[in-house]
Design a protein around this motif. Structure first.
Motif, PDB file in Angstrom:
ATOM      1  N   LEU A  63       0.803  -1.226   0.000  1.00 40.06           N
ATOM      2  CA  LEU A  63       0.000   0.000   0.000  1.00 40.06           C
ATOM      3  C   LEU A  63       0.834   1.273   0.000  1.00 40.06           C
ATOM      4  CD1 LEU A  63      -2.654  -1.213   2.567  1.00 40.06           C
ATOM      5  CD2 LEU A  63      -3.050  -0.805   0.131  1.00 40.06           C
ATOM      6  N   GLY A  64       2.105   1.149   0.377  1.00 39.51           N
ATOM      7  CA  GLY A  64       2.986   2.313   0.391  1.00 39.51           C
ATOM      8  C   GLY A  64       2.964   3.039   1.721  1.00 39.51           C
ATOM      9  N   GLY A  65       3.968   3.869   1.937  1.00 42.08           N
ATOM     10  CA  GLY A  65       4.082   4.647   3.170  1.00 42.08           C
ATOM     11  C   GLY A  65       5.495   5.160   3.335  1.00 42.08           C
ATOM     12  N   THR A  66       5.723   5.866   4.428  1.00 46.98           N
ATOM     13  CA  THR A  66       7.047   6.391   4.743  1.00 46.98           C
ATOM     14  C   THR A  66       7.506   5.803   6.060  1.00 46.98           C
ATOM     15  OG1 THR A  66       6.552   8.475   3.603  1.00 46.98           O
ATOM     16  CG2 THR A  66       8.421   8.470   5.123  1.00 46.98           C
ATOM     17  N   LEU A  67       8.689   5.180   6.075  1.00 50.34           N
ATOM     18  CA  LEU A  67       9.221   4.547   7.270  1.00 50.34           C
ATOM     19  C   LEU A  67       9.846   5.592   8.194  1.00 50.34           C
ATOM     20  CD1 LEU A  67      10.877   1.363   5.716  1.00 50.34           C
ATOM     21  CD2 LEU A  67       8.546   1.694   6.566  1.00 50.34           C
ATOM     22  N   PRO A  68      10.062   5.255   9.467  1.00 48.53           N
ATOM     23  CA  PRO A  68      10.640   6.212  10.420  1.00 48.53           C
ATOM     24  C   PRO A  68      11.973   6.800   9.982  1.00 48.53           C
ATOM     25  CG  PRO A  68       9.711   4.349  11.599  1.00 48.53           C
ATOM     26  CD  PRO A  68       9.630   4.011  10.136  1.00 48.53           C
ATOM     27  N   THR A  74       6.876   2.809  -2.130  1.00 40.57           N
ATOM     28  CA  THR A  74       5.930   3.175  -3.189  1.00 40.57           C
ATOM     29  C   THR A  74       4.731   2.225  -3.183  1.00 40.57           C
ATOM     30  OG1 THR A  74       7.123   1.792  -4.772  1.00 40.57           O
ATOM     31  CG2 THR A  74       7.738   4.116  -4.667  1.00 40.57           C
ATOM     32  N   PRO A  75       3.539   2.731  -3.452  1.00 38.22           N
ATOM     33  CA  PRO A  75       2.359   1.853  -3.501  1.00 38.22           C
ATOM     34  C   PRO A  75       2.449   0.876  -4.669  1.00 38.22           C
ATOM     35  CG  PRO A  75       1.731   4.179  -3.338  1.00 38.22           C
ATOM     36  CD  PRO A  75       3.193   4.147  -3.659  1.00 38.22           C
ATOM     37  N   LYS A  76       2.203  -0.378  -4.401  1.00 35.02           N
ATOM     38  CA  LYS A  76       2.135  -1.388  -5.471  1.00 35.02           C
ATOM     39  C   LYS A  76       0.685  -1.639  -5.878  1.00 35.02           C
ATOM     40  CE  LYS A  76       6.419  -1.772  -4.197  1.00 35.02           C
ATOM     41  NZ  LYS A  76       6.319  -1.045  -2.927  1.00 35.02           N
ATOM     42  N   TYR A  77      -0.225  -1.351  -4.950  1.00 36.58           N
ATOM     43  CA  TYR A  77      -1.647  -1.535  -5.218  1.00 36.58           C
ATOM     44  C   TYR A  77      -2.390  -0.300  -4.729  1.00 36.58           C
ATOM     45  CZ  TYR A  77      -6.424  -3.319  -4.903  1.00 36.58           C
ATOM     46  OH  TYR A  77      -7.779  -3.482  -5.054  1.00 36.58           O
ATOM     47  N   VAL A  78      -3.210   0.263  -5.601  1.00 39.75           N
ATOM     48  CA  VAL A  78      -4.021   1.423  -5.246  1.00 39.75           C
ATOM     49  C   VAL A  78      -5.467   0.951  -5.144  1.00 39.75           C
ATOM     50  CG1 VAL A  78      -4.778   3.729  -5.910  1.00 39.75           C
ATOM     51  CG2 VAL A  78      -2.442   3.000  -6.408  1.00 39.75           C
ATOM     52  N   GLY A  79      -5.973   0.853  -3.936  1.00 39.23           N
ATOM     53  CA  GLY A  79      -7.320   0.352  -3.714  1.00 39.23           C
ATOM     54  C   GLY A  79      -7.620   0.301  -2.238  1.00 39.23           C
ATOM     55  N   PRO A  80      -8.751  -0.279  -1.859  1.00 35.66           N
ATOM     56  CA  PRO A  80      -9.139  -0.342  -0.449  1.00 35.66           C
ATOM     57  C   PRO A  80      -8.095  -1.049   0.409  1.00 35.66           C
ATOM     58  CG  PRO A  80     -10.988  -0.928  -1.863  1.00 35.66           C
ATOM     59  CD  PRO A  80      -9.773  -0.869  -2.738  1.00 35.66           C
ATOM     60  N   ARG A  81      -7.709  -0.423   1.490  1.00 36.97           N
ATOM     61  CA  ARG A  81      -6.708  -1.002   2.385  1.00 36.97           C
ATOM     62  C   ARG A  81      -7.171  -2.340   2.960  1.00 36.97           C
ATOM     63  NH1 ARG A  81      -2.311   0.958   4.940  1.00 36.97           N
ATOM     64  NH2 ARG A  81      -1.579  -0.288   6.696  1.00 36.97           N
ATOM     65  N   THR A 105      -7.487  -6.166 -13.193  1.00 38.08           N
ATOM     66  CA  THR A 105      -7.626  -5.600 -11.843  1.00 38.08           C
ATOM     67  C   THR A 105      -6.400  -5.873 -10.973  1.00 38.08           C
ATOM     68  OG1 THR A 105      -8.947  -7.572 -11.297  1.00 38.08           O
ATOM     69  CG2 THR A 105     -10.135  -5.532 -11.761  1.00 38.08           C
ATOM     70  N   ALA A 106      -5.277  -6.177 -11.581  1.00 40.70           N
ATOM     71  CA  ALA A 106      -3.981  -6.317 -10.896  1.00 40.70           C
ATOM     72  C   ALA A 106      -3.878  -7.580 -10.055  1.00 40.70           C
ATOM     73  CB  ALA A 106      -3.687  -5.086 -10.036  1.00 40.70           C
ATOM     74  N   LYS A 107      -4.590  -8.640 -10.422  1.00 35.30           N
ATOM     75  CA  LYS A 107      -4.522  -9.878  -9.640  1.00 35.30           C
ATOM     76  C   LYS A 107      -3.110 -10.465  -9.668  1.00 35.30           C
ATOM     77  CE  LYS A 107      -7.736 -11.788 -12.103  1.00 35.30           C
ATOM     78  NZ  LYS A 107      -8.032 -10.634 -12.990  1.00 35.30           N
ATOM     79  N   THR A 108      -2.528 -10.580 -10.860  1.00 41.18           N
ATOM     80  CA  THR A 108      -1.181 -11.136 -10.983  1.00 41.18           C
ATOM     81  C   THR A 108      -0.161 -10.244 -10.289  1.00 41.18           C
ATOM     82  OG1 THR A 108      -1.714 -12.242 -13.069  1.00 41.18           O
ATOM     83  CG2 THR A 108       0.619 -11.800 -12.631  1.00 41.18           C
ATOM     84  N   TRP A 109      -0.309  -8.941 -10.452  1.00 44.38           N
ATOM     85  CA  TRP A 109       0.596  -7.967  -9.840  1.00 44.38           C
ATOM     86  C   TRP A 109       0.575  -8.097  -8.320  1.00 44.38           C
ATOM     87  CZ3 TRP A 109       4.387  -4.905 -11.366  1.00 44.38           C
ATOM     88  CH2 TRP A 109       4.706  -3.747 -10.657  1.00 44.38           C
ATOM     89  N   ASP A 251      -4.079   7.592 -11.591  1.00 51.06           N
ATOM     90  CA  ASP A 251      -2.893   7.413 -10.761  1.00 51.06           C
ATOM     91  C   ASP A 251      -2.250   6.056 -11.023  1.00 51.06           C
ATOM     92  OD1 ASP A 251      -1.010   8.023  -8.708  1.00 51.06           O
ATOM     93  OD2 ASP A 251      -2.185   6.845  -7.291  1.00 51.06           O
ATOM     94  N   ILE A 252      -3.078   5.015 -11.096  1.00 48.13           N
ATOM     95  CA  ILE A 252      -2.555   3.663 -11.358  1.00 48.13           C
ATOM     96  C   ILE A 252      -1.874   3.603 -12.719  1.00 48.13           C
ATOM     97  CG2 ILE A 252      -3.207   1.263 -11.763  1.00 48.13           C
ATOM     98  CD1 ILE A 252      -5.514   1.733  -9.744  1.00 48.13           C
ATOM     99  N   VAL A 253      -2.557   4.117 -13.741  1.00 51.38           N
ATOM    100  CA  VAL A 253      -1.994   4.075 -15.093  1.00 51.38           C
ATOM    101  C   VAL A 253      -0.691   4.868 -15.154  1.00 51.38           C
ATOM    102  CG1 VAL A 253      -2.370   4.730 -17.504  1.00 51.38           C
ATOM    103  CG2 VAL A 253      -4.240   3.721 -16.183  1.00 51.38           C
ATOM    104  N   SER A 254      -0.678   6.043 -14.551  1.00 49.63           N
ATOM    105  CA  SER A 254       0.523   6.885 -14.572  1.00 49.63           C
ATOM    106  C   SER A 254       1.704   6.193 -13.906  1.00 49.63           C
ATOM    107  CB  SER A 254       0.239   8.223 -13.886  1.00 49.63           C
ATOM    108  OG  SER A 254      -0.773   8.939 -14.560  1.00 49.63           O
ATOM    109  N   ARG A 255       1.456   5.575 -12.751  1.00 51.48           N
ATOM    110  CA  ARG A 255       2.539   4.907 -12.022  1.00 51.48           C
ATOM    111  C   ARG A 255       3.114   3.736 -12.819  1.00 51.48           C
ATOM    112  NH1 ARG A 255       3.022   6.066  -6.548  1.00 51.48           N
ATOM    113  NH2 ARG A 255       1.375   7.375  -5.652  1.00 51.48           N
ATOM    114  N   ARG A 256       2.219   2.907 -13.352  1.00 49.48           N
ATOM    115  CA  ARG A 256       2.708   1.732 -14.058  1.00 49.48           C
ATOM    116  C   ARG A 256       3.393   2.108 -15.368  1.00 49.48           C
ATOM    117  NH1 ARG A 256       4.655  -1.788 -13.568  1.00 49.48           N
ATOM    118  NH2 ARG A 256       3.717  -3.408 -14.868  1.00 49.48           N
TER     119      ARG A 256
END
Length: 379
Positions: A63-68, A74-81, A105-109, A251-256
């Motif tokens: 899902l992505g985030g920033t570590l301490p 970087t997000p690998k999947y953009v969707g419901p957490r 729908t990014a099943k393989t990804w 956002d998904i299309v742009s990232r990929r």
């Protein structure tokens, strides 16, 4: 039974050294090795047996985030957490995971990245087709050894699933519903008893802690080789939806496209974000059968018009812009790919496309160049 070791190196180390840097599409554990290492270094939560990361860290990786320490994941999947959390939690239990959804729908990804984060190796893969044999799921034989010495451990060729059982890792089965029903059912004993019998040797392979399996299937394949109720009960099914909003899909299309473009030395995506938004808008409107403002109903073509196809259209457009243009993505660059994605049935889909161009695209403010480009390739 413990399978004989065939290598003393880790899966990542065995991939021809620095050759992974030259790979057109590196495996997830190679492409995002720095993120996985950063997560592992700062992950102090409980990890299930043989997991490289905790469930929390696996979800963060997807899902992505920033570590301490400031490392950006970087997000690998953009969707419901919650979808990702349920999928990760399933893998931490003794139930297998089935990722279900329409094509694109990014099943393989998601499957690949889950396996990379959990086991550090996404390559224990069975690709499902109408011709997938039972040996691909269970085991096969080295026939030279078999004929010379008879059935033995040396003659046995383990499947990816068998290797995952023996090593406590995550196996993947892509397009499960495309596999013949009798081959599908070889998974029942593996998933219920966590055992794979080898009658020829009078032995069995028992799964060790950490083993699990991720399968994918798409809604359009229902009825091709429908899963038996016995097999379906062995899976926890998680449905991956289409992107909920246009902004999310853009956002998904742009990232990929940006990731793919970097590997192909194509222009940067931000220069063509307007065209990406147009492609996504066209796909969504034709897919939904209504324009974005809800005022005009449109006919839908026979194809799925998935997010994955939008990524392909934009990537092809960027290649045209790079090699035959000035490097800036424009309407003329995406028009041909768009036509190919929409018009799958030359008779029926062409009528749908022409009607959409004349009733929707032609009247839309700021879309004149896009309309002209699409008309030109459609003529």
């Amino acid at each position: 039974m413990t399978l004989p070791e065939t290598t003393t190196t880790t899966p990542a180390e065995s991939r021809i050294g620095s050759a992974k840097d030259r790979a057109l599409r590196p495996h997830a554990e190679d492409a995002f090795a720095h993120e996985l290492a950063a997560l592992a270094a700062q992950d102090d939560r409980t990890r299930p047996a043989r997991w490289k990361l905790s469930p929390w860290a696996v979800a963060t990786y997807l899902l992505g985030g920033t570590l301490p320490d400031g490392t950006v994941i970087t997000p690998k999947y953009v969707g419901p957490r919650r979808i990702v959390e349920v999928a990760v939690t399933t893998l931490a239990t003794d139930r297998a995971l089935l990722l279900l959804g329409v094509p694109g729908t990014a099943k393989t990804w998601v499957s690949e990245h889950l396996a990379a984060a959990v086991s550090g190796d996404s390559t224990l893969l069975v690709q499902g087709t109408a011709g997938t044999p039972e040996e691909a799921v269970r085991y096969g034989w080295n026939y030279a050894q078999l004929l010379a010495h008879g059935p033995s451990r040396d003659a046995l060729v383990p499947s990816p699933v068998m290797r995952a059982m023996d090593r406590g890792m995550t196996a993947r089965v892509e397009e499960l519903t495309r596999i013949p029903a009798d081959v599908q059912d070889t998974l029942i004993t593996i998933l219920s008893e966590k055992t794979l019998p080898i009658p020829e040797l009078g032995e069995e392979v028992q799964a060790v802690g950490g083993f699990n399996l991720i399968a994918t299937a798409n809604d359009r394949d229902r009825g091709v080789n429908e899963l038996s109720s016995a097999l379906r009960r062995r899976f926890n099914t998680v449905v991956l939806p289409l992107p909920a909003t246009p902004d999310a899909e853009v956002d998904i299309v742009s990232r990929r496209v940006d990731q793919i473009g970097r590997s192909l030395d194509l222009p940067a995506v931000p220069d063509g974000v307007d065209e990406i938004r147009r492609v996504v808008t066209v796909f969504r409107e034709l897919r939904d059968g209504v324009t974005t403002d809800g005022r005009t109903k449109v006919k839908s073509p026979s194809g799925t018009l998935s997010t994955a196809e939008a990524i392909s259209v934009v990537t092809g457009g960027l290649a045209l812009a790079a090699h035959f243009g000035d490097g800036v993505l424009r309407s003329a660059d995406v028009a041909a790919g768009l036509l190919g994605a929409v018009v799958r049935d030359p008779a029926a889909d062409r009528v749908v496309w022409q009607e959409y161009l004349e009733t929707v695209v032609r009247e839309r403010d700021g879309w004149k160049d896009f309309y002209r480009a699409c008309r030109e390739v459609s003529a």
